[in-house]
Design a protein around this motif. Structure first.
Motif, PDB file in Angstrom:
ATOM      1  N   ALA A   1       5.762  -7.425   5.727  1.00 51.94           N
ATOM      2  CA  ALA A   1       5.806  -7.825   7.103  1.00 51.94           C
ATOM      3  C   ALA A   1       4.870  -6.888   7.790  1.00 51.94           C
ATOM      4  O   ALA A   1       4.017  -7.489   8.728  1.00 51.94           O
ATOM      5  N   ARG A   2       4.838  -5.785   7.510  1.00 50.36           N
ATOM      6  CA  ARG A   2       3.874  -4.689   8.186  1.00 50.36           C
ATOM      7  C   ARG A   2       2.483  -4.841   7.982  1.00 50.36           C
ATOM      8  O   ARG A   2       1.620  -4.837   8.810  1.00 50.36           O
ATOM      9  N   VAL A   3       2.312  -5.219   6.616  1.00 50.82           N
ATOM     10  CA  VAL A   3       0.887  -5.298   6.241  1.00 50.82           C
ATOM     11  C   VAL A   3       0.396  -6.818   6.984  1.00 50.82           C
ATOM     12  O   VAL A   3      -0.850  -6.779   7.685  1.00 50.82           O
ATOM     13  N   GLU A   4       1.137  -7.871   6.877  1.00 48.01           N
ATOM     14  CA  GLU A   4       0.855  -9.043   7.563  1.00 48.01           C
ATOM     15  C   GLU A   4       0.630  -9.058   9.150  1.00 48.01           C
ATOM     16  O   GLU A   4      -0.111  -9.923   9.476  1.00 48.01           O
ATOM     17  N   ASN A   5       1.322  -8.030   9.543  1.00 47.76           N
ATOM     18  CA  ASN A   5       1.296  -8.064  11.150  1.00 47.76           C
ATOM     19  C   ASN A   5       0.181  -7.095  11.705  1.00 47.76           C
ATOM     20  O   ASN A   5      -0.021  -7.240  12.796  1.00 47.76           O
ATOM     21  N   LEU A   6      -0.722  -6.665  10.734  1.00 46.59           N
ATOM     22  CA  LEU A   6      -1.798  -5.982  11.251  1.00 46.59           C
ATOM     23  C   LEU A   6      -2.900  -7.029  11.928  1.00 46.59           C
ATOM     24  O   LEU A   6      -3.350  -6.465  13.119  1.00 46.59           O
ATOM     25  N   PRO A   7      -3.074  -8.009  11.754  1.00 43.63           N
ATOM     26  CA  PRO A   7      -3.789  -9.115  12.664  1.00 43.63           C
ATOM     27  C   PRO A   7      -3.033  -9.103  14.013  1.00 43.63           C
ATOM     28  O   PRO A   7      -3.916  -9.105  14.670  1.00 43.63           O
ATOM     29  N   LEU A   8      -1.732  -9.165  13.699  1.00 43.48           N
ATOM     30  CA  LEU A   8      -1.107  -9.322  15.135  1.00 43.48           C
ATOM     31  C   LEU A   8      -1.264  -7.888  16.128  1.00 43.48           C
ATOM     32  O   LEU A   8      -1.152  -7.978  17.329  1.00 43.48           O
ATOM     33  N   TYR A   9      -1.534  -6.589  15.340  1.00 44.88           N
ATOM     34  CA  TYR A   9      -1.613  -5.545  16.013  1.00 44.88           C
ATOM     35  C   TYR A   9      -3.016  -5.617  17.035  1.00 44.88           C
ATOM     36  O   TYR A   9      -2.666  -5.442  18.317  1.00 44.88           O
TER      37      TYR A   9
ATOM     38  N   ASN B   1      -0.651  11.256   8.188  1.00 44.12           N
ATOM     39  CA  ASN B   1      -1.605  10.939   8.934  1.00 44.12           C
ATOM     40  C   ASN B   1      -2.604   9.994   8.906  1.00 44.12           C
ATOM     41  O   ASN B   1      -3.611  10.042   9.456  1.00 44.12           O
ATOM     42  N   LEU B   2      -2.128   9.030   7.871  1.00 44.45           N
ATOM     43  CA  LEU B   2      -3.145   7.909   7.644  1.00 44.45           C
ATOM     44  C   LEU B   2      -3.164   6.994   8.857  1.00 44.45           C
ATOM     45  O   LEU B   2      -2.094   6.671   9.427  1.00 44.45           O
ATOM     46  N   PRO B   3      -4.445   6.421   9.120  1.00 39.92           N
ATOM     47  CA  PRO B   3      -4.645   5.499  10.147  1.00 39.92           C
ATOM     48  C   PRO B   3      -3.722   4.159   9.552  1.00 39.92           C
ATOM     49  O   PRO B   3      -3.521   4.099   8.402  1.00 39.92           O
ATOM     50  N   PRO B   4      -3.289   3.247  10.568  1.00 40.37           N
ATOM     51  CA  PRO B   4      -2.034   2.184  10.303  1.00 40.37           C
ATOM     52  C   PRO B   4      -2.979   1.214   9.118  1.00 40.37           C
ATOM     53  O   PRO B   4      -2.182   0.727   8.636  1.00 40.37           O
ATOM     54  N   VAL B   5      -4.187   0.768   9.363  1.00 42.58           N
ATOM     55  CA  VAL B   5      -4.734   0.017   8.415  1.00 42.58           C
ATOM     56  C   VAL B   5      -5.098   0.536   7.100  1.00 42.58           C
ATOM     57  O   VAL B   5      -4.591  -0.034   6.213  1.00 42.58           O
ATOM     58  N   GLU B   6      -5.316   1.701   6.948  1.00 39.29           N
ATOM     59  CA  GLU B   6      -5.349   2.464   5.689  1.00 39.29           C
ATOM     60  C   GLU B   6      -3.998   2.488   5.023  1.00 39.29           C
ATOM     61  O   GLU B   6      -3.875   2.459   3.825  1.00 39.29           O
ATOM     62  N   ALA B   7      -3.007   2.940   5.748  1.00 40.45           N
ATOM     63  CA  ALA B   7      -1.621   3.025   5.253  1.00 40.45           C
ATOM     64  C   ALA B   7      -1.272   1.704   4.582  1.00 40.45           C
ATOM     65  O   ALA B   7      -0.578   1.824   3.604  1.00 40.45           O
ATOM     66  N   ALA B   8      -1.426   0.844   5.337  1.00 41.75           N
ATOM     67  CA  ALA B   8      -1.056  -0.565   4.986  1.00 41.75           C
ATOM     68  C   ALA B   8      -1.636  -0.802   3.516  1.00 41.75           C
ATOM     69  O   ALA B   8      -1.078  -1.515   2.645  1.00 41.75           O
ATOM     70  N   GLY B   9      -2.999  -0.632   3.307  1.00 40.09           N
ATOM     71  CA  GLY B   9      -3.646  -1.067   2.293  1.00 40.09           C
ATOM     72  C   GLY B   9      -2.925  -0.449   0.790  1.00 40.09           C
ATOM     73  O   GLY B   9      -2.906  -0.968  -0.041  1.00 40.09           O
ATOM     74  N   LEU B  10      -3.026   0.910   1.064  1.00 39.00           N
ATOM     75  CA  LEU B  10      -2.339   1.674   0.046  1.00 39.00           C
ATOM     76  C   LEU B  10      -0.820   1.146  -0.534  1.00 39.00           C
ATOM     77  O   LEU B  10      -0.462   1.213  -1.501  1.00 39.00           O
ATOM     78  N   LEU B  11      -0.085   0.849   0.536  1.00 38.24           N
ATOM     79  CA  LEU B  11       1.438   0.436   0.389  1.00 38.24           C
ATOM     80  C   LEU B  11       1.182  -0.904  -0.240  1.00 38.24           C
ATOM     81  O   LEU B  11       2.077  -1.098  -1.308  1.00 38.24           O
ATOM     82  N   LYS B  12       0.416  -1.783   0.010  1.00 38.61           N
ATOM     83  CA  LYS B  12       0.466  -3.077  -0.467  1.00 38.61           C
ATOM     84  C   LYS B  12       0.045  -3.115  -1.953  1.00 38.61           C
ATOM     85  O   LYS B  12       0.529  -3.688  -2.881  1.00 38.61           O
ATOM     86  N   ARG B  13      -0.963  -2.017  -2.495  1.00 39.33           N
ATOM     87  CA  ARG B  13      -1.327  -1.762  -3.843  1.00 39.33           C
ATOM     88  C   ARG B  13      -0.169  -1.387  -4.806  1.00 39.33           C
ATOM     89  O   ARG B  13       0.018  -1.878  -5.875  1.00 39.33           O
ATOM     90  N   ALA B  14       0.554  -0.508  -4.409  1.00 41.85           N
ATOM     91  CA  ALA B  14       1.670   0.111  -4.914  1.00 41.85           C
ATOM     92  C   ALA B  14       2.825  -0.878  -5.076  1.00 41.85           C
ATOM     93  O   ALA B  14       3.431  -0.988  -6.285  1.00 41.85           O
TER      94      ALA B  14
END
Length: 1002
Positions: A320-328, A675-688
């Motif tokens: 949900a958080r990753v998919e909401n990045l465009p919504l940001y 301290n990661l930016p929102p976009v970079e944190a979302a990418g690493l979480l999605k891969r894990a």
């Protein structure tokens, strides 16, 4: 029995014609000459043989095809599918029957399949057509009830025709209280001759004694003949007993075996079911062992591939958080738009306040009532003001129109009044008209009388010519008949045949009387015509004198003047009425003006009140109330939109903050970096998460396999338990505990079934031979049949010897009486008396044959009514209740003879002839269908119907079709029709359309 396929090689006009896949309900539709009757006859011929050449039935031999016959594929419940082929050969054709088990046979095998049913009985019970209903239309009175009874007994009108024939033959020979029947006439003549003979007998005392001796001997002879007849009947019955003795003994032995054998309940097909259960239990046990081994191996593999379930548990939130990045980014843009919208709405609010000359804010605007009720009131008020304006214009137009119309009517009335005749002139013309109309009537009557005189004279001339021809023909016929009767008279006198001589004399007298009567009738007719003609001439003369005495005048001109005056008076009266009506309309328009002014003042007051409710003040110039209301509604909406937009702006700001905070929490938990930016944190979480899900997929596949093995194992164990319980239940049904006891009971049950079937077949054969239970008991327990037959023969011979002695004695008495009877009137009377006695006895014997046949038929009907009819009537009553929608529900046999009483729902009873024609047809159809239904257990044949419901209306047709559909669960139903409207009651796959070609596959 169910027909599956018809293949016609050649039959009538049909050649190489095939109908496949016949269902339990089939409708054959085609126009006249399409071949429907040909197919019906084909079915009868294949099953029961082609009609004989000397038979009245049509053989349907093809004209242009050497092949004659065809084949039927049918299903028989006891033997499976059979193919019956019949082709040209001997009289009934050569038949071949092939069963699915490989058995091939001919006529005998076909008869076994058809349970020895013959063609006549099959057509009477299972095949009927519109002719049965036509017979109902032709019958009246008591005949209708007897016809319905006959249809319910054997399916046709044969019983009815036989009963009517016997009754007619008996009444032609003898009728109590009758005069014309033959026996009645001879009985009267015999009594007259007997009286004369007794007078002559008084002259000889010795002769009287011989007569007594003769009568005594004749009584003895009659008694002995009766005894001989009785003994002969007993002998026939004893020989019939002897012929069936073996069957009776076999039936008794079977009854003893059945009673001795254990008759406790045994399940149907129990042994076969037990063996199948054992086989299934063995297979299930083997499968259970295999599944347990696979289950142990899968559990070990599962433990090696366990994934990180904590990370997977957060899959929904991470995605949900990753998919909401465009919504940001979108929320940031939306925040800027909402701030701009708040400014635009505030400008619109200021503009509307200026238009309304008011200063509304969020609090004050809410006090204004803009509900739908107020809006409805505003709309109604504005519409009322518009209607008031329109009405004023209309009233002004109506005022001018009515005023003009009133002036025109008054002017027209004055003009018509000047055209009227004065009263004196009108009375004078009326008197002259009466005189002239009377003259015309008299002239018309005089002309009519003149025409009648000419007609009577012409008729007299024609009648005279015709009478002369008739008299000439009558004289010729009289001379011819007179000559014949004279020859008969001379012949009778010459040969001493006084009966012929009497006939000749009577004929001559009859001719003479007829000639005299004919002459009198002719003279009477002539005198009546002459009197009528003289009256007409007298009437003509008196009418002519009256015409000559009438004054002259012009009838047409007088009538014309009076008619014009009458029209003018009528028109003047109509105009006066119209003037009164027009004055009322004019006054009505004036009154409407007054009403309009009062309504207009009320509308102005309501408008001012509404403006005050809206917080507005009246200003110079017209104010449209609905426009002001709509601006107020719009202002309210703007205030609500501004408030809602500010709330949305607050929500967007909070959503942006929430998205940033949630991504920081997830990164800290699973990536150990806050301290990661929102976009970079979302990418690493999605891969894990993707790596953990791939490992979970493999884990779930192993789990699914183990679950399938567990479910299959549980299902097999449950099935094993169910089969074990079913096996135990099967043993319990047979009241056994071990399988060997169960198998022993199965063997006994099979023996019992065979013995019971044989016993039922023997009882049926004995019943067909007329041997009752009482007769069977006599055969088994009484004196041996050989002794009874021998004893009866001895008694019969003794009676015959006594009869011979009585014949010798009566011959001696007759010889002595003959000596005395040789001369005089006594001998002639005696000869005539004996001749009449002999003739009477012969005619009485003939009458007795029909009487005995009628009595036997009545007893047969009574026996049928007691033994077999109740079951048929119960079924017919249920059918009749369906067809009449419950109006008629019971069919009651007449207490005596044949016929029925029909009971209505209010318990009123009707004879068949008292019913309406349509209801009588419904009773007939119910009885015919019930007759087929009660024979289904023994003869499960198709029911064939040929256009038997064409006289029914749509409701009756729908009910009878529904009934046939229910019956199709037992009997196959085949309907043949040429009426297209009946197809609406059937689906497309139930209809077979008959083609016009000679080769067709349906």
């Amino acid at each position: 029995m169910k027909l599956i396929e018809l293949h016609i090689y050649g039959y009538g006009k049909l050649e190489d014609y095939v109908i496949k896949s016949m269902d339990r309900f089939e409708v054959f539709y085609g126009e006249n000459e399409a071949g429907k009757s040909t197919i019906m006859s084909f079915i009868h011929s294949i099953l029961f043989g082609f009609p004989a050449r000397q038979s009245s039935e049509i053989r349907y031999e093809p004209k242009n095809n050497p092949k004659y016959g065809g084949k039927i594929k049918a299903f028989f419940p006891e033997r499976g599918v059979a193919v019956i082929e019949r082709v040209k050969g001997k009289a009934a054709g050569d038949v071949t029957v092939s069963l699915e088990d490989g058995t091939i046979g001919g006529e005998e095998l076909l008869k076994d399949l058809l349970k020895r049913m013959d063609k006549g009985i099959f057509q009477a019970i299972f095949s009927f057509n519109v002719h049965g209903l036509q017979n109902i239309h032709a019958l009246k009175g008591e005949d209708l009830g007897r016809y319905l009874f006959s249809a319910g007994t054997i399916g046709t009108d044969k019983l009815f025709n036989t009963e009517s024939y016997l009754l007619k033959e008996m009444e032609q020979r003898f009728k109590p209280g009758g005069r014309r029947p033959l026996l009645n006439e001879k009985m009267k003549e015999l009594k007259e001759v007997q009286a004369s003979l007794k007078n002559a007998e008084q002259q000889n005392d010795q002769y009287s004694q011989w007569v007594k001796d003769k009568e005594e001997l004749e009584n003895n002879i009659a008694r002995l003949e009766g005894e001989i007849g009785r003994l002969e009947q007993i002998g026939v019955k004893l020989r019939e007993y002897k012929r069936n003795e073996k069957l009776v003994i076999e039936a008794a032995a079977l009854e003893r075996k059945i009673q001795e054998l254990d008759q406790s309940f045994f399940p149907e097909d129990g042994l076969n079911r037990l063996e199948k259960l054992d086989e299934k239990l063995k297979q299930i046990h083997t499968r259970i062992l295999t599944l347990k081994e696979k289950q142990q191996k899968g559990q070990a593999d599962l433990e090696k591939n366990r994934p990180d379930f904590e990370l997977i548990g957060m899959e929904t939130e991470i995605n949900a958080r990753v998919e909401n990045l465009p919504l940001y980014d979108q929320l940031n843009q939306e925040k800027r738009l909402l701030e701009s919208k708040v400014e635009e709405i505030s400008e619109e609010i200021s503009l509307i306040n200026d238009q309304l000359h008011a200063d509304f804010d969020e609090e004050s605007i809410q006090d204004i009532n803009t509900s739908i009720f107020i809006k409805d009131e505003v709309e109604k008020l504005q519409q009322a003001q518009q209607r008031s304006s329109d009405k004023k214009l209309q009233l002004e137009e109506d005022f001018d129109e009515e005023k003009r119309a009133l002036a025109e009517l008054e002017e027209h009335a004055d003009t018509v009044k000047g055209q009227l005749l004065d009263e004196v002139r009108r009375n004078q013309l009326m008197k002259e008209l009466d005189l002239l109309e009377n003259r015309e009537r008299i002239r018309s009557e005089w002309q009519h009388v003149t025409d009648q005189i000419e007609g009577v004279k012409a008729r007299e001339a024609t009648e005279q010519t015709r009478n002369k021809k008739q008299q000439k023909n009558a004289r010729k016929q009289s001379l011819l008949l007179g000559g014949i009767f004279l020859i008969v008279l001379i012949w009778g006198i010459a040969n001493g045949t006084w009966l012929l001589a009497g006939v000749g004399v009577a004929g001559l007298i009859f001719l003479a009387v007829g000639l005299l009567k004919s002459a009198d009738d002719t003279e009477g007719d002539h005198s009546a015509d002459a009197v009528f003609l003289s009256k007409l001439i007298e009437r003509e003369r008196s009418l002519k004198e009256i015409l000559n005495s009438q004054p002259g005048g012009n009838l047409f001109s007088i009538k014309s003047l009076l008619a014009k005056d009458e029209e003018a008076q009528l028109l003047h009266r109509e105009l006066q009425v119209k003037i009164g009506q027009q004055q009322q309309r004019f006054e009505k328009v004036v009154q409407q003006f007054e009403v309009w002014e009062a309504d207009n003042v009320s509308l102005s007051q309501k408008k001012g009140e509404l403006l005050r409710q809206f917080g507005l003040e009246e200003i110079d110039g017209p104010i449209k109330l609905l426009d002001a209301f709509q601006l107020l509604e719009k202002q309210k909406q703007y205030f609500r939109d501004r408030k809602r937009t500010r709330e949305n702006l607050k929500k967007v700001t909070l959503s942006l903050k929430d998205m940033e905070d949630s991504l920081k929490v997830l990164a800290e938990r699973f990536l150990q970096n806050v301290n990661l930016p929102p976009v970079e944190a979302a990418g690493l979480l999605k891969r894990a998460l993707r790596e953990a899900l791939e490992q979970q997929t493999e884990y779930r596949e192993l789990e699914a396999k183990l679950a399938e093995l567990g479910e299959e194992l549980a299902a097999l164990e449950k099935e094993e338990l169910i089969l074990s319980e079913e096996k135990a239940g099967l043993l319990a049904q047979a009241d056994t505990e071990r399988e060997d006891e169960f198998r022993l009971k199965a063997k006994n049950a099979e023996l019992l079934k065979g013995w019971s079937a044989r016993h039922e077949d023997i009882v049926h054969q004995l019943f067909a031979s007329g041997i009752s239970e009482e007769d069977r008991e006599k055969i088994l327990t009484g004196i041996s049949l050989e002794e009874q037959i021998e004893g009866n023969s001895v008694k019969l011979e003794a009676c015959k010897r006594d009869l011979t002695q009585q014949f010798d004695s009566i011959a001696d008495v007759k010889h002595k009486m003959k000596i005395i009877e040789e001369g005089g009137i006594y001998s002639e009377l005696l000869h005539k008396y004996r001749q009449l006695q002999h003739e009477f006895a012969e005619d009485a014997k003939e009458w007795g044959k029909f009487a005995v046949a009628g009595d036997m038929l009545s007893k047969t009907i009574g026996r049928y009514k007691e033994e077999r009819m109740p079951r048929m009537l119960a079924k017919a009553e249920s059918f009749l209740s369906i067809l009449t929608d419950g109006v008629y529900g019971k069919i009651i046999p007449q207490p005596s003879g044949s016929g029925f009483l029909i009971e209505r729902e209010d318990h009123a009873l009707f004879e068949a002839n008292e019913l309406s024609q349509a209801t009588a047809e419904q009773v007939y159809v119910s009885i015919r269908l019930a007759l087929a239904a009660v024979h289904h257990d023994r003869y499960p044949f198709p029911i064939i119907i040929d256009d038997s419901f064409v006289n029914f209306d749509h409701k009756r047709t729908a009910r009878v079709i529904q009934l046939l559909r229910e019956m199709s669960n037992q009997n196959q139903i085949l309907i043949f029709t040429c009426h297209r409207h009946l197809l609406d009651y059937f689906s497309g796959n139930e209809i077979v359309h008959m083609g016009e070609t000679s080769k067709n596959t349906v």
